[in-house]
Design a protein around this motif. Structure first.
Motif, short mmCIF file in Angstrom:
data_model
loop_
_atom_site.label_atom_id
_atom_site.label_comp_id
_atom_site.label_asym_id
_atom_site.label_seq_id
_atom_site.Cartn_x
_atom_site.Cartn_y
_atom_site.Cartn_z
N THR A 170 0.86 -1.09 0.00
CA THR A 170 0.37 -0.39 0.24
C THR A 170 0.67 1.28 0.53
O THR A 170 2.37 1.18 0.49
CB THR A 170 -0.94 -0.36 1.14
OG1 THR A 170 -1.52 -0.66 1.33
CG2 THR A 170 -1.57 0.90 1.47
N LEU A 171 0.27 2.35 -0.56
CA LEU A 171 0.99 3.56 -0.59
C LEU A 171 0.27 4.55 -0.49
O LEU A 171 -0.75 4.34 -0.39
CB LEU A 171 1.45 4.18 -2.31
CG LEU A 171 2.61 5.12 -2.09
CD1 LEU A 171 4.00 5.21 -1.68
CD2 LEU A 171 1.70 5.61 -4.06
N VAL A 172 0.79 5.39 0.59
CA VAL A 172 -0.24 6.59 1.12
C VAL A 172 0.87 7.97 0.72
O VAL A 172 1.49 8.12 -0.24
CB VAL A 172 0.49 6.88 2.78
CG1 VAL A 172 0.04 8.31 3.45
CG2 VAL A 172 0.09 5.71 3.74
N GLU A 173 -0.52 8.64 0.01
CA GLU A 173 -0.22 9.72 -1.01
C GLU A 173 -0.79 10.97 0.09
O GLU A 173 -2.13 11.65 0.18
CB GLU A 173 -1.06 9.90 -2.20
CG GLU A 173 -0.92 11.14 -2.44
CD GLU A 173 -1.80 11.61 -4.16
OE1 GLU A 173 -1.90 9.67 -4.36
OE2 GLU A 173 -2.25 12.20 -3.91
N ILE A 174 0.20 11.74 0.23
CA ILE A 174 -0.12 13.10 1.29
C ILE A 174 0.04 14.34 0.92
O ILE A 174 1.55 14.68 -0.37
CB ILE A 174 0.77 13.09 2.28
CG1 ILE A 174 0.41 12.05 3.42
CG2 ILE A 174 0.88 14.41 3.46
CD1 ILE A 174 1.71 11.77 4.56
N CYS A 175 -0.88 15.16 0.38
CA CYS A 175 -0.92 16.16 -0.26
C CYS A 175 -1.60 17.51 0.31
O CYS A 175 -2.27 17.58 1.47
CB CYS A 175 -1.73 16.85 -1.53
SG CYS A 175 -1.31 17.98 -2.25
N GLN A 176 -0.60 18.89 0.96
CA GLN A 176 -0.51 19.37 1.95
C GLN A 176 -0.94 21.49 0.88
O GLN A 176 -0.72 22.19 1.18
CB GLN A 176 0.05 20.07 2.90
CG GLN A 176 0.54 18.28 3.83
CD GLN A 176 1.57 18.35 4.44
OE1 GLN A 176 2.70 18.59 4.59
NE2 GLN A 176 0.63 18.46 6.20
N GLY A 177 -1.71 21.29 0.36
CA GLY A 177 -2.40 22.31 -0.69
C GLY A 177 -1.66 22.89 -2.28
O GLY A 177 -1.73 23.72 -2.65
N ASP A 178 -0.81 21.59 -2.30
CA ASP A 178 0.49 21.91 -3.53
C ASP A 178 0.89 20.73 -4.04
O ASP A 178 1.55 19.93 -3.62
CB ASP A 178 1.16 22.85 -2.93
CG ASP A 178 2.49 22.95 -3.83
OD1 ASP A 178 1.91 22.28 -5.36
OD2 ASP A 178 3.21 23.86 -3.95
N ILE A 193 0.27 4.44 9.72
CA ILE A 193 -0.60 5.37 8.75
C ILE A 193 -1.36 6.07 10.31
O ILE A 193 -1.69 6.97 10.03
CB ILE A 193 -1.31 4.20 8.27
CG1 ILE A 193 -1.35 3.40 7.09
CG2 ILE A 193 -2.80 5.46 7.42
CD1 ILE A 193 -1.61 2.95 6.43
N GLY A 194 -1.85 5.76 11.21
CA GLY A 194 -2.55 6.65 12.04
C GLY A 194 -1.64 8.36 12.37
O GLY A 194 -1.86 8.98 12.81
N ALA A 195 -0.52 7.40 12.77
CA ALA A 195 0.80 8.72 12.62
C ALA A 195 0.22 9.36 11.78
O ALA A 195 0.08 10.93 11.71
CB ALA A 195 1.44 8.63 13.45
N LEU A 196 -0.03 9.24 10.61
CA LEU A 196 0.39 9.97 9.47
C LEU A 196 -0.75 11.28 9.50
O LEU A 196 -0.87 12.25 9.39
CB LEU A 196 0.93 9.28 8.28
CG LEU A 196 2.00 8.73 8.11
CD1 LEU A 196 2.32 7.59 7.09
CD2 LEU A 196 3.45 9.67 8.24
#
Length: 216
Positions: A170-178, A193-196
């Motif tokens: 599995t892959l986590v994808e994180i975007c923070q407005g950009d 994952i929970g901490a992320l």
């Protein structure tokens, strides 16, 4: 338990970071829904007819008088006086001054102008991919990763995607407005994952004048 103190003074409670994350994602997605407002000069409309796919529309006459075209259940209707639904001339002047080349502006679904137009029309929501980059926290399965490898519409790192797919992880994808700062994290042993999610929620809240607190 996690509490979200919203900027309107409301407080909402969540059992865990996953629930809070889903709630914030829903809030963010609602901002991406909207409708195009077409900007037209009266003299440019052939026969004075505006097709359904070009509504809602703001029309400006040669003497600077505005009218609106909206959808209703009975067909397209013309509103001769925009002030009738709370849209003043100054607002329309400003919109036309900033007119884009394609002759339309994107209105967020809960914007004051679209709220006013909705009192007269039944415009459908759609995703506005051309507005600001969203905040998002996504957990991508190997099947989803395989689909992304064939499209790469976002600035993904293809090497990270390929590695996750080959390992069937599995892959986590994180975007923070950009999207230029998009983060991709392969969920290997030791990745929480929970901490992320909790960190993403806190960052989202801070960026949007809200506060996340942890309670017992």
């Amino acid at each position: 338990m996690l509490e979200l103190n919203k900027n309107d003074g409301a407080v909402k409670s969540f059992a865990n970071s996953a629930e809070l994350c889903n709630y914030l994602m829903t809030m963010e997605n609602e901002k991406l829904l909207g409708c195009d407002l077409y900007l037209m000069l009266e003299k440019e409309i052939p026969g004075g007819h505006v097709p359904p796919d070009h509504t809602p529309a703001a029309i400006k006459s040669e003497i600077g008088v505005y009218s609106l075209m909206v959808n209703t259940r009975d067909g397209i209707k013309r509103i001769a006086d925009p002030a009738e639904i709370g849209i003043d001339v100054d607002t329309l002047d400003a919109i036309f001054e900033g007119k884009q080349l394609e002759g339309k502006v994107f209105l967020v679904w809960d914007s004051p102008i679209l709220e006013a137009l909705k009192t007269k029309g039944g415009h459908n929501k759609f995703w506005g991919d051309h507005i600001q980059d969203p905040w998002s926290f996504l957990v991508l399965t190997p099947n989803r990763i395989a689909a992304l490898l064939s499209t790469l519409r976002k600035p993904y790192d293809p090497l990270v995607l390929q590695e996750a797919w080959e390992k069937q992880q599995t892959l986590v994808e994180i975007c923070q407005g950009d999207f230029k700062g998009l983060k991709q994290i392969i969920v290997e042993p030791g990745v929480d994952i929970g901490a992320l999610q909790k960190k993403w929620c806190s960052d989202y809240a801070e960026a949007h004048n809200m506060v996340v607190t942890e309670t017992e």
